[in-house]
Design an enzyme around this catalytic site. Structure first.
Site, PDB file in Angstrom:
ATOM      1  CE  LYS A 102      -1.310  -4.614   3.308  1.00 50.01           C
ATOM      2  NZ  LYS A 102      -1.617  -5.865   2.876  1.00 50.01           N
ATOM      3  CB  SER A 160      -1.037  -0.068   1.293  1.00 49.10           C
ATOM      4  OG  SER A 160      -1.336   1.065   1.492  1.00 49.10           O
ATOM      5  CE1 TYR A 212      -3.709  -2.687   5.470  1.00 52.90           C
ATOM      6  CE2 TYR A 212      -3.244  -0.601   5.087  1.00 52.90           C
ATOM      7  CZ  TYR A 212      -3.419  -1.722   4.812  1.00 52.90           C
ATOM      8  OH  TYR A 212      -3.681  -2.215   3.384  1.00 52.90           O
TER       9      TYR A 212
HETATM   10  P1  NAD Z   1     -10.966  -7.132   1.271  1.00 51.96           P
HETATM   11  O1  NAD Z   1     -10.989  -7.190   2.639  1.00 51.96           O
HETATM   12  O2  NAD Z   1     -12.084  -7.010   0.497  1.00 51.96           O
HETATM   13  O3  NAD Z   1     -10.202  -8.566   0.838  1.00 51.96           O
HETATM   14  C1  NAD Z   1      -9.360  -9.267   1.736  1.00 51.96           C
HETATM   15  C2  NAD Z   1      -9.805 -10.620   1.635  1.00 51.96           C
HETATM   16  O4  NAD Z   1      -9.037 -11.271   2.546  1.00 51.96           O
HETATM   17  C3  NAD Z   1     -11.131 -11.082   2.120  1.00 51.96           C
HETATM   18  O5  NAD Z   1     -11.943 -11.960   1.282  1.00 51.96           O
HETATM   19  C4  NAD Z   1     -11.169 -11.691   3.517  1.00 51.96           C
HETATM   20  O6  NAD Z   1     -12.161 -12.494   4.046  1.00 51.96           O
HETATM   21  C5  NAD Z   1      -9.521 -12.390   3.274  1.00 51.96           C
HETATM   22  N1  NAD Z   1      -9.052 -12.660   4.609  1.00 51.96           N
HETATM   23  C6  NAD Z   1      -8.425 -11.956   5.730  1.00 51.96           C
HETATM   24  N2  NAD Z   1      -7.962 -12.490   6.600  1.00 51.96           N
HETATM   25  C7  NAD Z   1      -7.529 -13.692   6.219  1.00 51.96           C
HETATM   26  C8  NAD Z   1      -7.015 -14.868   6.586  1.00 51.96           C
HETATM   27  N3  NAD Z   1      -6.442 -14.672   7.706  1.00 51.96           N
HETATM   28  N4  NAD Z   1      -6.977 -15.982   6.016  1.00 51.96           N
HETATM   29  C9  NAD Z   1      -7.730 -15.967   4.874  1.00 51.96           C
HETATM   30  N5  NAD Z   1      -8.542 -15.010   4.189  1.00 51.96           N
HETATM   31  C10 NAD Z   1      -8.320 -13.815   5.042  1.00 51.96           C
HETATM   32  O7  NAD Z   1      -9.710  -6.090   1.096  1.00 51.96           O
HETATM   33  P2  NAD Z   1      -9.401  -5.488  -0.327  1.00 51.96           P
HETATM   34  O8  NAD Z   1      -9.627  -4.059  -0.522  1.00 51.96           O
HETATM   35  O9  NAD Z   1      -9.608  -6.426  -1.352  1.00 51.96           O
HETATM   36  O10 NAD Z   1      -7.763  -5.537  -0.363  1.00 51.96           O
HETATM   37  C11 NAD Z   1      -6.876  -6.638  -0.469  1.00 51.96           C
HETATM   38  C12 NAD Z   1      -5.385  -6.699   0.000  1.00 51.96           C
HETATM   39  O11 NAD Z   1      -5.008  -5.097  -0.683  1.00 51.96           O
HETATM   40  C13 NAD Z   1      -5.303  -6.330   1.535  1.00 51.96           C
HETATM   41  O12 NAD Z   1      -4.134  -7.079   1.659  1.00 51.96           O
HETATM   42  C14 NAD Z   1      -5.230  -5.041   1.725  1.00 51.96           C
HETATM   43  O13 NAD Z   1      -4.494  -4.557   2.822  1.00 51.96           O
HETATM   44  C15 NAD Z   1      -4.335  -4.276   0.419  1.00 51.96           C
HETATM   45  N6  NAD Z   1      -4.789  -2.999   0.022  1.00 51.96           N
HETATM   46  C16 NAD Z   1      -6.017  -2.555  -0.176  1.00 51.96           C
HETATM   47  C17 NAD Z   1      -6.258  -1.103  -0.394  1.00 51.96           C
HETATM   48  C18 NAD Z   1      -7.681  -0.720  -0.308  1.00 51.96           C
HETATM   49  O14 NAD Z   1      -7.912   0.378  -0.380  1.00 51.96           O
HETATM   50  N7  NAD Z   1      -8.654  -1.500  -0.728  1.00 51.96           N
HETATM   51  C19 NAD Z   1      -5.298  -0.351  -0.415  1.00 51.96           C
HETATM   52  C20 NAD Z   1      -3.981  -0.827  -0.404  1.00 51.96           C
HETATM   53  C21 NAD Z   1      -3.702  -2.110  -0.091  1.00 51.96           C
END
Ligand code: NAD
Ligand code: UDP
Length: 333
Positions: free
Chosen positions: A150, A122, A146
């Site tokens: 990362k 991120s 958080y």
């Molecule tokens: P999201 O919460 O929609 O998707 C994450 C998925 O991981 C979910 O389906 C959740 O059920 C699953 N999950 C969480 N912990 C788990 C575990 N221990 N075992 C198995 N599954 C697990 O989030 P997203 O927005 O799709 O983000 C995906 C990734 O991108 C994350 O790592 C997040 O930190 C990173 N990210 C997201 C953003 C954003 O703004 N959406 C920005 C930067 C980075």
């Protein structure tokens, strides 16, 4: 090629599943559904007319995880917790899920001799920017648990590569993913009150919330409100495909996935009003703790190394968010 996708049922994961299936990849989704639903994966199958394996499991269940990835060639690692505020309140849960979970994943990969991984990092790893636009060599530091998870995982991946240069590692630093698939079948479905701007605006537009709190209008930006680099989730998903393709040779590379353009909160509000045809009521509120004035990417490295650039405009981001919101007023329900 068969790709193992942790967290594939989530917001960015589902869009990436569509992208991979549409481009002839086989996929296996592994998710504990803590922040998603099986319904989202069914909709991926509807969009792509393809079926695939999905396994309900936690990445910290190393035995199930290791057995589930047998026969896969590469991993895209989305699974994790992602709410900054919650991470301040529950740091141990965040370190356990995001850092310990990733260690379990990397050990399971070693056991299966899978050495190719794309990791969701991120822009938060840059902290409060010293200069803009942010290049990948900007100093790294974070201000919350958080972001720290990362950064720690990034360091683990760099150390892993240093210990074994056969690894193929792509660290993707996302800016602000928004929007939804143009079908309106998949999109962001936040639980409870949305933390992020775009889903909050969408809920105001549809009448689920009375007004938006604009967190601060006294930043040193052109209209005083916070500026971010919003990127369409379909563009982002495409970036993962390009990252996989770029991993034909061993490396450990960090790349920004952003558009390079920053928009203020009030600009997003205006664009959403046009896209939805609805007025977005808002009030100016105090700054949100920990927020920075402005953050946007230098997108050149992605262009050079991945042959990828974001294509979709703010108007399209708002249109597709609104399409998903109106077709799914209560999310996946
Ligand atoms: P999201 O919460 O929609 O998707 C994450 C998925 O991981 C979910 O389906 C959740 O059920 C699953 N999950 C969480 N912990 C788990 C575990 N221990 N075992 C198995 N599954 C697990 O989030 P997203 O927005 O799709 O983000 C995906 C990734 O991108 C994350 O790592 C997040 O930190 C990173 N990210 C997201 C953003 C954003 O703004 N959406 C920005 C930067 C980075
Ligand atoms: N923001 C806002 N009201 C909200 C949510 C967000 O004014 O209800 C602002 C926030 O201060 C920031 C921008 O919108 O300037 C993007 O915030 P978001 O939480 O979506 O992303 P992040 O802060 O993680 O970049």
């Amino acid at each position: 090629m068969k790709i193992f996708i942790t967290g594939g049922a989530g917001y960015i994961g589902t869009h990436t599943c569509v992208e991979l299936l549409d481009n002839g990849y086989e996929i296996v989704v592994y998710d504990n559904f803590s922040n998603s639903s099986v319904e989202a994966l069914r909709r991926v199958e509807t969009i792509t007319h393809k079926s695939f394996t999905y396994i309900s499991g936690d990445i910290r269940d190393e035995t199930l995880l290791s057995n589930s990835m047998v026969g896969c060639d590469a991993v895209i690692h989305f699974a994790g917790l992602k709410a900054v505020g919650e991470s301040v309140a529950k740091p141990l849960e965040y370190y356990d899920n995001n850092v310990n979970g990733t260690l379990c994943l990397l050990r399971a990969m070693q056991k299966n001799t899978i050495k190719t991984i794309v990791f969701s990092s991120s822009a938060t790893v840059y902290g409060d920017p010293e200069f803009l636009p942010l290049t990948e060599d900007h100093p790294l530091r974070t201000t919350n648990p958080y972001g720290q998870t990362k950064l720690v995982v990034e360091e683990i991946l760099r150390d892993l590569y240093a210990s074994d240069p056969q690894w193929k590692i792509m660290i993707l630093r996302y800016f602000n993913p928004v929007g939804a698939h143009e079908s309106g079948l998949i999109g962001e479905d936040p639980q409870g009150i949305p933390n992020n701007l775009m889903p909050f605006i969408a809920q105001v537009a549809i009448g689920r919330r009375d007004y938006l709190n604009v967190f601060g209008d006294d930043y040193s930006t052109h209209d005083g409100t916070g500026v971010r680099d919003y990127i369409h989730v379909v563009d982002l998903a495409h970036g993962h495909l390009k990252a996989l393709q770029a991993l034909s040779v061993p490396q450990c590379t960090a790349i920004n996935l952003g558009t390079g353009t920053g928009y203020s909160v009030l600009e997003v509000v205006k664009a959403f009003e046009v896209a939805s045809g609805n007025n977005i009521a808002y009030q100016i509120s105090p700054r949100r703790e920990g927020d920075i004035a402005a953050c946007y990417a230098h997108p050149q490295k992605a262009k050079e190394l991945l042959h990828w650039s974001a294509m979709k405009s703010l108007e399209t981001m708002c249109r597709d968010t609104w399409n998903f919101q109106t077709k799914n007023p209560k999310g996946y329900g």
